[in-house]
Design an enzyme around this catalytic site. Structure first.
Site, PDB file in Angstrom:
ATOM      1  N   SER A   1      53.253  43.147  51.778  1.00  0.00           N
ATOM      2  CA  SER A   1      52.856  44.229  50.885  1.00  0.00           C
ATOM      3  C   SER A   1      51.755  43.697  49.983  1.00  0.00           C
ATOM      4  O   SER A   1      51.938  42.684  49.305  1.00  0.00           O
ATOM      5  CB  SER A   1      54.036  44.692  50.025  1.00  0.00           C
ATOM      6  OG  SER A   1      53.593  45.563  49.010  1.00  0.00           O
ATOM      7  N   ARG A   2      50.607  44.360  49.991  1.00  0.00           N
ATOM      8  CA  ARG A   2      49.468  43.852  49.209  1.00  0.00           C
ATOM      9  C   ARG A   2      49.536  44.275  47.751  1.00  0.00           C
ATOM     10  O   ARG A   2      48.616  44.025  46.989  1.00  0.00           O
ATOM     11  CB  ARG A   2      48.154  44.298  49.862  1.00  0.00           C
ATOM     12  CG  ARG A   2      48.000  43.686  51.249  1.00  0.00           C
ATOM     13  CD  ARG A   2      46.649  43.891  51.872  1.00  0.00           C
ATOM     14  NE  ARG A   2      46.682  43.403  53.246  1.00  0.00           N
ATOM     15  CZ  ARG A   2      46.735  44.179  54.315  1.00  0.00           C
ATOM     16  NH1 ARG A   2      46.761  45.482  54.178  1.00  0.00           N
ATOM     17  NH2 ARG A   2      46.783  43.670  55.517  1.00  0.00           N
ATOM     18  N   VAL A   3      50.618  44.943  47.366  1.00  0.00           N
ATOM     19  CA  VAL A   3      50.856  45.237  45.942  1.00  0.00           C
ATOM     20  C   VAL A   3      51.806  44.181  45.394  1.00  0.00           C
ATOM     21  O   VAL A   3      51.630  43.664  44.304  1.00  0.00           O
ATOM     22  CB  VAL A   3      51.428  46.662  45.758  1.00  0.00           C
ATOM     23  CG1 VAL A   3      51.877  46.887  44.324  1.00  0.00           C
ATOM     24  CG2 VAL A   3      50.373  47.701  46.142  1.00  0.00           C
TER      25      VAL A   3
END
Length: 522
Positions: free
Chosen positions: A384-386
């Site tokens: 997850s790039r968050v």
């Protein structure tokens, strides 16, 4: 017969006064050819892209090819009712769908028509929104920092999803992709008590593309039995529907979600799945004689998905000041698209396209699923790039090492198969890893509340489970969570409200509870 001139005069005067001549222009064309759900129309000179057209007999169509001497359009209904030489009328408006609260709890098709047998939706002309709309610009957005709790331990702990994010769910068929979506819908009941009028309630839109009708019915029944349908809209374009309806359904669902987002609400939309949407789009474009590219998909198939997923966003609080289109700021539209792979091939055309568009992917692996590890999330290539910005602080702190521990366990597990002489440190890591894998297993339709997730993950990472047999970890989890919530009901709220780590007094309670439950099981 006695005619009185005065009477005749008064009647004529009255008729003349009441006469009104409504003159107007309407674009009208003629069907040149029709077949395979596609029609070519001559005479619609002022037709625009994606304009809704009306054929004789009530069949509607969408203009997609604007050529010099004709318009190519796809039919949104039975092609057998359209004949050569029939008249076609241009409506002058882009294809639009009804939106708003009245759609909640309903099943609609790609045009927003109710298909659940519960009568008309009761929406008005003002509720219509075009299915294609510009995505919010950079200045109209703000960073994603609110968690979207899926209720699935493996995801909320290791691959957190934030409100306004786009997270791809990818895997072979029969690996639990749709089950993961349904669990996420059920989990949203905790945000506002399942009350769609509560502004805190996260609303859900499930778009079924190319699914069997029986599958869609099963999902709707499950949502109704769990009392989750009242905050959910289901957009169904099943396998029996025209290819045009299957390709437009995702845009229709997105337009419905944007209405809520632009009013400051929180929405999560599930596209199940985008590979079937791409296949439907390919079929339509080939029939319209557009040149094929890689895997026979048209050249703009990347744009098909990028312009859809780019509309997911977390709006800035001052978005209405920047653009009057937004009636309130702070709303979010989270997109969870699904892509089905063939034999785990994530490097195929459509999977790589959607991976590059989204903010991370959750990879579901068939081997894990068949081994009984469900949900079958492969923590190694899922991302997850968050990240931690989309987690509550205690979860971020507690589950921080979980991913690394599991990766080390998988490596040691493969290594341990070749030798029996293992040092104590290696054995301890294997013991811990086996129990962490068991903790992350979860039954279908049983989402876990985030505070309960933090409790059991803390028990696993702190070593409280190391002395418990692997077969009894599930029993320990159920008893442990029940024991803590029964004896210390305030703990769950303290975990949710914590600004950094789990408070020290809560850790003391959890440690004592783990010892008590361990003694009971032993």
């Amino acid at each position: 017969m006695d005619l009185r001139p005065a009477e005749v005069t008064s009647i004529l005067e009255k008729e003349i006064e009441e006469f009104s001549q409504d003159s107007g222009m309407q674009s009208v064309g003629t069907v040149l050819s029709v077949g395979d759900g596609v029609a070519r129309v001559y005479g619609l000179d002022d037709c625009v892209m994606n304009e809704l057209l009306e054929f004789e007999g009530g069949v509607r169509g969408v203009a997609l090819n604007l050529e010099e001497d004709n318009v190519g359009c796809v039919l949104l209904g039975s092609a057998t009712e359209v004949k050569e030489g029939q008249q076609v009328k241009g409506t002058g408006r882009i294809i639009s769908v009804p939106t708003g609260d009245k759609l909640l709890g309903r099943v609609v098709n790609a045009l927003g028509d109710a298909v659940d047998g519960k009568g008309p939706l009761g929406t008005s002309e003002s509720d219509l929104r075009p299915i294609e709309q510009d995505a919010p610009s950079v200045v109209e957005r703000q960073p994603v920092d609110q968690p979207l709790q899926t209720g699935i331990k493996a995801i909320d702990a290791m691959i957190p999803i934030g409100r306004g994010q786009r997270e791809l769910i990818i895997g072979d068929r029969q690996t639990g992709k749709t089950a993961l979506l349904v669990d996420t819908i059920l989990s949203q009941k905790t945000t506002g008590g399942g009350d769609p009028t509560n502004p805190e309630q996260v609303l859900c839109i499930y778009v079924a593309v190319g699914q069997k009708q029986s599958t869609v019915v099963d999902i709707v029944r499950r949502l109704e039995s769990e009392d989750a349908m009242k905050y959910t809209i289901v957009v169904s374009a099943s396998a029996i529907d025209e290819a045009s309806m299957q390709y437009l359904a995702c845009y229709a669902g997105c337009a419905m979600g944007e209405r809520f987002r632009d009013e400051g609400r929180h929405v999560v939309i599930f596209y199940d799945d985008l590979y079937k949407q791409a296949l439907a789009y390919r079929q339509v474009m080939l029939l319209l004689r557009r040149p094929p590219g890689r895997e026979a998909f048209p050249g703009d198939v990347f744009n098909l998905h990028s312009r859809l997923l780019e509309r997911a966003a977390k709006l800035a609080d001052n978005a209405p000041e920047i653009n009057p289109r937004f009636s309130a700021g702070g709303g979010t539209l989270t997109a969870l698209p699904v892509v089905e792979t063939q034999e785990g091939d994530v490097s195929a055309y459509i999977p790589t396209n959607v991976i590059s568009i989204t903010d991370g992917q959750i990879f579901l692996e068939g081997n894990l699923f068949n081994a009984g590890i469900r949900p079958a999330v492969n923590a190694g290539i899922s991302v997850s790039r968050v990240g931690g910005a989309a987690q509550i602080p205690p979860m971020k702190k507690t589950a921080g090492s979980l991913r690394l521990d599991l990766a080390q366990f998988r490596e040691l597990q493969a290594f341990a198969q070749f030798g029996s002489d293992l040092d104590k440190a290696t054995q301890a890591k294997l013991t811990r890893g086996e129990r962490l894998v068991e903790i992350l297993k979860q039954g279908q339709y049983r989402p876990v509340e985030v505070a309960n997730q933090v409790m059991i993950i803390y028990a696993g990472t702190s070593g409280a489970l190391d002395g418990i047999p692997v077969s009894k970890v599930g029993e320990f989890e159920a008893q442990f969570i029940d024991y803590v919530n029964d004896t210390h009901p305030e703990v769950a709220q303290q975990i949710r409200d914590a600004k950094k780590d789990i408070p020290a007094e809560v850790k003391t309670i959890l440690d004592a509870a783990a010892k008590t439950v361990t003694a009971q099981i032993a």
